[in-house]
Design a protein around this motif. Structure first.
Motif, PDB file in Angstrom:
ATOM      1  N   GLN A  78       1.002  -1.169   0.094  1.00  0.00           N
ATOM      2  CA  GLN A  78       0.047   0.022  -0.161  1.00  0.00           C
ATOM      3  C   GLN A  78       0.682   1.278   0.073  1.00  0.00           C
ATOM      4  N   ILE A  80       0.897   5.100   0.246  1.00  0.00           N
ATOM      5  CA  ILE A  80      -0.219   6.001   0.796  1.00  0.00           C
ATOM      6  C   ILE A  80       0.455   7.401   1.269  1.00  0.00           C
ATOM      7  N   TYR A 129      -7.259   4.507  -2.687  1.00  0.00           N
ATOM      8  CA  TYR A 129      -6.957   3.724  -1.382  1.00  0.00           C
ATOM      9  C   TYR A 129      -8.164   4.503  -0.317  1.00  0.00           C
ATOM     10  N   HIS A 185      -1.884   1.136  -4.572  1.00  0.00           N
ATOM     11  CA  HIS A 185      -1.169  -0.188  -4.172  1.00  0.00           C
ATOM     12  C   HIS A 185      -0.518  -0.859  -5.380  1.00  0.00           C
ATOM     13  N   ARG A 297      -6.322  -5.938   0.226  1.00  0.00           N
ATOM     14  CA  ARG A 297      -6.339  -5.407  -1.178  1.00  0.00           C
ATOM     15  C   ARG A 297      -6.476  -6.797  -1.952  1.00  0.00           C
TER      16      ARG A 297
END
Length: 432
Positions: A78, A80, A129, A185, A297
């Motif tokens: 991920q 972010i 996300y 991701h 995910r």
């Protein structure tokens, strides 16, 4: 000790099973020289290498195992915007500096996209996300944080109201959430191997199976392995929790500033595209807002990849697959028919305040650590900032290097039990 525990976590990684690694580079042998020697071939080290080569420096990278063997090749994938915790930034910086620090993380996501495009890295990148709250109280806190973020930094996320959350995620567990289209991701090991290929193509020398055992400091540092040494003008330490794992601690002043924390992930059998599409709108990455959080995910081949267990004692949890599968089914009970053929983990480097820890141990030896489980994007910018600093433009590196960090209390013997007790407190708070 750390490496012995690590061996239990690396054998059944979905990421390793889904890549074809290039032939391992030769280990360093003999004496060589370079403008910059980088310790660690993960995201931060490889990013620094790419940036430094673009500025005309000769660069050698020393990797104790293989490219992406550590956290860079085993994380949740991920990427972010933001930091693991806002507190370190907001409590120590004024408004203008805090905004500059936040914008560095926004640029980090843009940097991932540009590197994927520039170097044609096939790493299954998916934008999007979601941050989700498990109850009304946490939903209110999440909304307040989002509103504050927009006011202070001008960064806007899309609110997901309780009435709409089921249209975003096929789970009864969540109350509300936020959607961030810039974050996303990817397959971290594919991305890391892609960065290494780009670095080699740019002229970076990468030596695998070349653990650093000593650094002789001075105006021309000597970075030593068991069979060779690199004479250089600058050193970048990007090994995080592994810097002292191979004998002598090469930077003992950094030991107490970070702590290894085990984190664990499982991946299911493929469920097919239609079923995976129905679980999460836009196939976004998802993370809840608990202190001891779940993140998940779907993969490019339609598996559920689910992470959540952590070990602050560095001991691998017993019955790992069963306990992780139980956590996954608490979110998606409709996946009860799927087997879980992959489970793996690794150690991330956390700081006391969860803020990044960048700096210098001497004028020509830099370090990058303390990403605190939030480093997939920030590691790339860490490499860019340290390259800027080496080239004489240190303002952005020095901004983050200003963050003050306290050592973990109790030294190596007591800091783990103390942290375990502290984390029990936060686990209880998650239940409230």
């Amino acid at each position: 000790m750390l490496l012995n525990k690590e061996a239990q976590l690396t054998e059944n990684s979905y990421y390793e099973a889904s890549v074809t690694r290039p032939t391992t580079s030769a280990a360093l042998g003999g004496k060589i020289s370079a403008d910059v020697c980088i310790v660690g071939a993960g995201f931060a080290g490889l990013s620094a290498a790419l940036e430094l080569r673009a500025k005309g420096y000769s660069v050698t990278v020393l990797e104790a195992k293989t490219v992406g063997w550590g956290a860079s090749g085993r994380n949740g994938g991920q990427a972010i915007v933001g930091y693991a915790s806002d507190d370190a930034i907001e409590s120590q910086f004024g408004a203008d500096e805090a905004r500059r620090a936040w914008n560095i993380t926004v640029e980090a996501m843009q940097l991932i996209r540009s590197r994927i495009a520039e170097h044609a890295i096939d790493c299954d990148f998916v934008p999007g996300y979601m941050s989700v709250a498990v109850n009304e109280k946490k939903g209110r806190q999440l909304a307040e944080w989002s509103n504050d973020l927009q006011k202070r930094y001008g960064y806007q996320m899309q609110p997901i109201a309780p009435a709409d959350i089921r249209n975003w995620i096929a789970s009864e567990r969540f109350h509300s959430g936020l959607f961030d289209p810039l974050s996303g991701h990817l397959h971290p090991l594919k991305y890391c191997l892609g960065l290494a290929a780009a670095a080699r193509a740019a002229g970076v020398q990468i030596y695998e199976n070349s653990a650093v055992v000593d650094i002789v400091r001075g105006s021309k540092p000597l970075v030593k392995t068991a069979q060779g040494e690199v004479s250089c003008d600058f050193v970048v330490l990007a090994g995080n929790v592994y810097l002292g794992a191979y004998g002598k601690t090469v930077a003992p002043e950094l030991d107490k500033r970070i702590m290894p924390v085990g984190t664990y992930i499982v991946a299911t059998d493929s469920m097919g595209k239609e079923r995976a599409d129905a679980l999460i709108r836009q196939r976004s990455a998802v993370c809840d807002t608990n202190f001891v959080l779940d993140y998940f995910r779907t993969t490019a081949d339609h598996r559920m990849l689910f992470g959540g267990r952590v070990s602050y004692s560095s001991a691998t949890p017993v019955n790992l697959v069963a306990s992780m599968r139980k956590r996954m089914l608490a979110v998606f009970p409709q996946l009860s028919d799927l087997n879980v053929p992959y489970s793996w983990g690794g150690f991330v480097d956390i700081t006391m305040n969860r803020g990044p820890d960048f700096g210098r141990v001497s004028d020509n030896i830099y370090y990058l650590q303390g990403f605190s489980g939030h480093g997939l994007a920030l590691t790339g910018m860490a490499g860019k900032l340290v390259a800027e600093s080496i080239a004489g433009q240190a303002s952005r590196f020095d901004l983050l290097a200003k963050i003050k960090h306290h050592p973990f209390p109790g030294g190596k013997l007591m800091r783990t039990p103390a942290l375990v007790l502290g984390m029990l407190y936060y686990q209880i708070k998650d239940l409230l």
